[in-house]
Motif scaffolding. Structure first.
Motif, PDB file in Angstrom:
ATOM      1  N   MET A  46     -18.178   5.439  -6.506  1.00 57.19           N
ATOM      2  CA  MET A  46     -19.050   6.548  -6.102  1.00 57.19           C
ATOM      3  C   MET A  46     -19.021   6.731  -4.580  1.00 57.19           C
ATOM      4  O   MET A  46     -20.064   6.816  -3.937  1.00 57.19           O
ATOM      5  N   ALA A  47     -17.850   6.782  -4.006  1.00 54.23           N
ATOM      6  CA  ALA A  47     -17.744   6.871  -2.542  1.00 54.23           C
ATOM      7  C   ALA A  47     -18.216   8.233  -2.045  1.00 54.23           C
ATOM      8  O   ALA A  47     -17.926   9.261  -2.664  1.00 54.23           O
ATOM      9  N   SER A  48     -18.941   8.221  -0.935  1.00 53.20           N
ATOM     10  CA  SER A  48     -19.376   9.486  -0.324  1.00 53.20           C
ATOM     11  C   SER A  48     -18.173  10.133   0.366  1.00 53.20           C
ATOM     12  O   SER A  48     -17.152   9.463   0.599  1.00 53.20           O
ATOM     13  N   GLU A  49     -18.333  11.378   0.746  1.00 49.72           N
ATOM     14  CA  GLU A  49     -17.250  12.089   1.442  1.00 49.72           C
ATOM     15  C   GLU A  49     -16.917  11.379   2.755  1.00 49.72           C
ATOM     16  O   GLU A  49     -15.758  11.269   3.140  1.00 49.72           O
ATOM     17  N   THR A  50     -17.964  10.838   3.416  1.00 47.98           N
ATOM     18  CA  THR A  50     -17.743  10.135   4.697  1.00 47.98           C
ATOM     19  C   THR A  50     -16.895   8.882   4.472  1.00 47.98           C
ATOM     20  O   THR A  50     -15.932   8.625   5.213  1.00 47.98           O
ATOM     21  N   VAL A  51     -17.230   8.122   3.425  1.00 49.35           N
ATOM     22  CA  VAL A  51     -16.464   6.900   3.134  1.00 49.35           C
ATOM     23  C   VAL A  51     -15.021   7.265   2.786  1.00 49.35           C
ATOM     24  O   VAL A  51     -14.070   6.636   3.250  1.00 49.35           O
ATOM     25  N   ARG A  53     -13.373   9.846   3.760  1.00 47.54           N
ATOM     26  CA  ARG A  53     -12.676  10.268   4.974  1.00 47.54           C
ATOM     27  C   ARG A  53     -12.229   9.038   5.785  1.00 47.54           C
ATOM     28  O   ARG A  53     -11.121   8.994   6.312  1.00 47.54           O
ATOM     29  N   GLN A  54     -13.117   8.023   5.832  1.00 48.42           N
ATOM     30  CA  GLN A  54     -12.771   6.796   6.579  1.00 48.42           C
ATOM     31  C   GLN A  54     -11.584   6.079   5.937  1.00 48.42           C
ATOM     32  O   GLN A  54     -10.715   5.555   6.619  1.00 48.42           O
ATOM     33  N   ILE A  55     -11.573   6.070   4.612  1.00 43.90           N
ATOM     34  CA  ILE A  55     -10.459   5.422   3.900  1.00 43.90           C
ATOM     35  C   ILE A  55      -9.150   6.155   4.197  1.00 43.90           C
ATOM     36  O   ILE A  55      -8.132   5.549   4.525  1.00 43.90           O
ATOM     37  N   ARG A  56      -9.208   7.496   4.096  1.00 44.68           N
ATOM     38  CA  ARG A  56      -7.986   8.282   4.385  1.00 44.68           C
ATOM     39  C   ARG A  56      -7.525   8.046   5.820  1.00 44.68           C
ATOM     40  O   ARG A  56      -6.331   7.991   6.104  1.00 44.68           O
ATOM     41  N   GLN A  57      -8.509   7.905   6.730  1.00 46.95           N
ATOM     42  CA  GLN A  57      -8.165   7.687   8.138  1.00 46.95           C
ATOM     43  C   GLN A  57      -7.463   6.334   8.320  1.00 46.95           C
ATOM     44  O   GLN A  57      -6.428   6.250   8.986  1.00 46.95           O
ATOM     45  N   LYS A  58      -8.014   5.287   7.693  1.00 46.72           N
ATOM     46  CA  LYS A  58      -7.403   3.944   7.824  1.00 46.72           C
ATOM     47  C   LYS A  58      -5.993   3.930   7.243  1.00 46.72           C
ATOM     48  O   LYS A  58      -5.061   3.410   7.844  1.00 46.72           O
ATOM     49  N   ILE A 111      -6.864   8.960  -3.019  1.00 49.58           N
ATOM     50  CA  ILE A 111      -7.750  10.064  -2.594  1.00 49.58           C
ATOM     51  C   ILE A 111      -7.087  10.956  -1.547  1.00 49.58           C
ATOM     52  O   ILE A 111      -7.765  11.700  -0.829  1.00 49.58           O
ATOM     53  N   GLY A 112      -5.789  10.899  -1.482  1.00 51.28           N
ATOM     54  CA  GLY A 112      -5.057  11.867  -0.665  1.00 51.28           C
ATOM     55  C   GLY A 112      -4.779  11.417   0.763  1.00 51.28           C
ATOM     56  O   GLY A 112      -4.960  10.251   1.109  1.00 51.28           O
ATOM     57  N   LEU A 113      -4.330  12.375   1.565  1.00 53.56           N
ATOM     58  CA  LEU A 113      -3.872  12.089   2.930  1.00 53.56           C
ATOM     59  C   LEU A 113      -4.934  12.456   3.970  1.00 53.56           C
ATOM     60  O   LEU A 113      -5.636  13.464   3.813  1.00 53.56           O
ATOM     61  N   GLY A 114      -4.986  11.671   5.033  1.00 56.75           N
ATOM     62  CA  GLY A 114      -5.953  11.927   6.102  1.00 56.75           C
ATOM     63  C   GLY A 114      -5.497  13.043   7.039  1.00 56.75           C
ATOM     64  O   GLY A 114      -4.319  13.400   7.078  1.00 56.75           O
ATOM     65  N   GLU A 115      -6.475  13.532   7.800  1.00 53.88           N
ATOM     66  CA  GLU A 115      -6.241  14.672   8.713  1.00 53.88           C
ATOM     67  C   GLU A 115      -5.113  14.436   9.715  1.00 53.88           C
ATOM     68  O   GLU A 115      -4.323  15.340   9.993  1.00 53.88           O
ATOM     69  N   GLU A 116      -5.070  13.223  10.279  1.00 56.17           N
ATOM     70  CA  GLU A 116      -4.070  12.962  11.337  1.00 56.17           C
ATOM     71  C   GLU A 116      -2.645  13.013  10.780  1.00 56.17           C
ATOM     72  O   GLU A 116      -1.729  13.457  11.458  1.00 56.17           O
TER      73      GLU A 116
END
Ligand code: SAM
Length: 159
Positions: A46-51, A53-58, A111-116
């Motif tokens: 049940m990850a939040s959108e913020t979590v 996003r952090q996972i995609r970033q890492k 959960i896909g690819l991060g912004e960077e």
């Protein structure tokens, strides 16, 4: 031409490993292929959108470390550009003619690819509007790259 495929997480199932081994063998005729796996992050149910996003970033930071400055980067994105196999073959051929001798394909994690990573992309490639598991996506991508080379050389495989 050198082809790098960057993926997230370790491939587990034997049948997928076998398929990757088969297409890697077939593709060895056309150039150097490398498949790089970066570590995935555990995603809570049940990850939040913020979590998320952090996972995609890492995961994205790990992916970016593997992308060379001279690489032409094709990110696999559901919302990217859809090509048929002949158009995809033409794309590979044209990049070669343009001197882009190192193609790097990037497949996101669960959960896909991060912004960077998306910012570093030169081309967003979609395989349809459907969502495929990232591990299976590796096989589909390699098969299509192989099909592309067969089309470029006018071989009967794609018929
Ligand atoms: C399970 S999917 C991730 C789903 C995530 N909700 C998203 O929208 O990216 C894992 C990865 O497989 C690749 N993928 C899955 N289906 C795809 C498709 N139809 N076209 C292109 N890439 C796809 C993408 O790189 C994606 O980041």
């Amino acid at each position: 031409m050198k082809i790098t495929v960057i993926t997230v997480g370790k491939l587990k199932e034997k049948y997928l490993k076998d398929a990757i081994a088969e297409y890697s063998k077939r593709l060895s005729k056309y150039g150097k292929l490398e498949i790089l796996e970066v570590a995935d992050e555990k995603t809570p149910d049940m990850a939040s959108e913020t979590v998320e996003r952090q996972i995609r970033q890492k995961e994205g930071e790990r992916i970016l470390r593997y992308i060379k400055d001279d690489a032409y980067v094709l990110t696999l994105e559901i919302g990217g550009k859809m090509l048929d196999s002949v158009e995809f073959a033409k794309k590979i051929e044209t990049l070669g003619v343009q001197g882009k001798s190192h193609l790097t394909f990037v497949i996101g994690g669960s959960i896909g690819l991060g912004e960077e990573v998306l910012k570093r992309s030169d081309y967003a490639l979609s395989f349809s509007k459907m969502t495929f598991p990232h591990q299976l996506m590796r096989v589909i991508l390699l098969e299509q790259i192989y099909r592309g080379y067969r089309i470029i050389e006018g071989a009967p495989y794609h018929k």
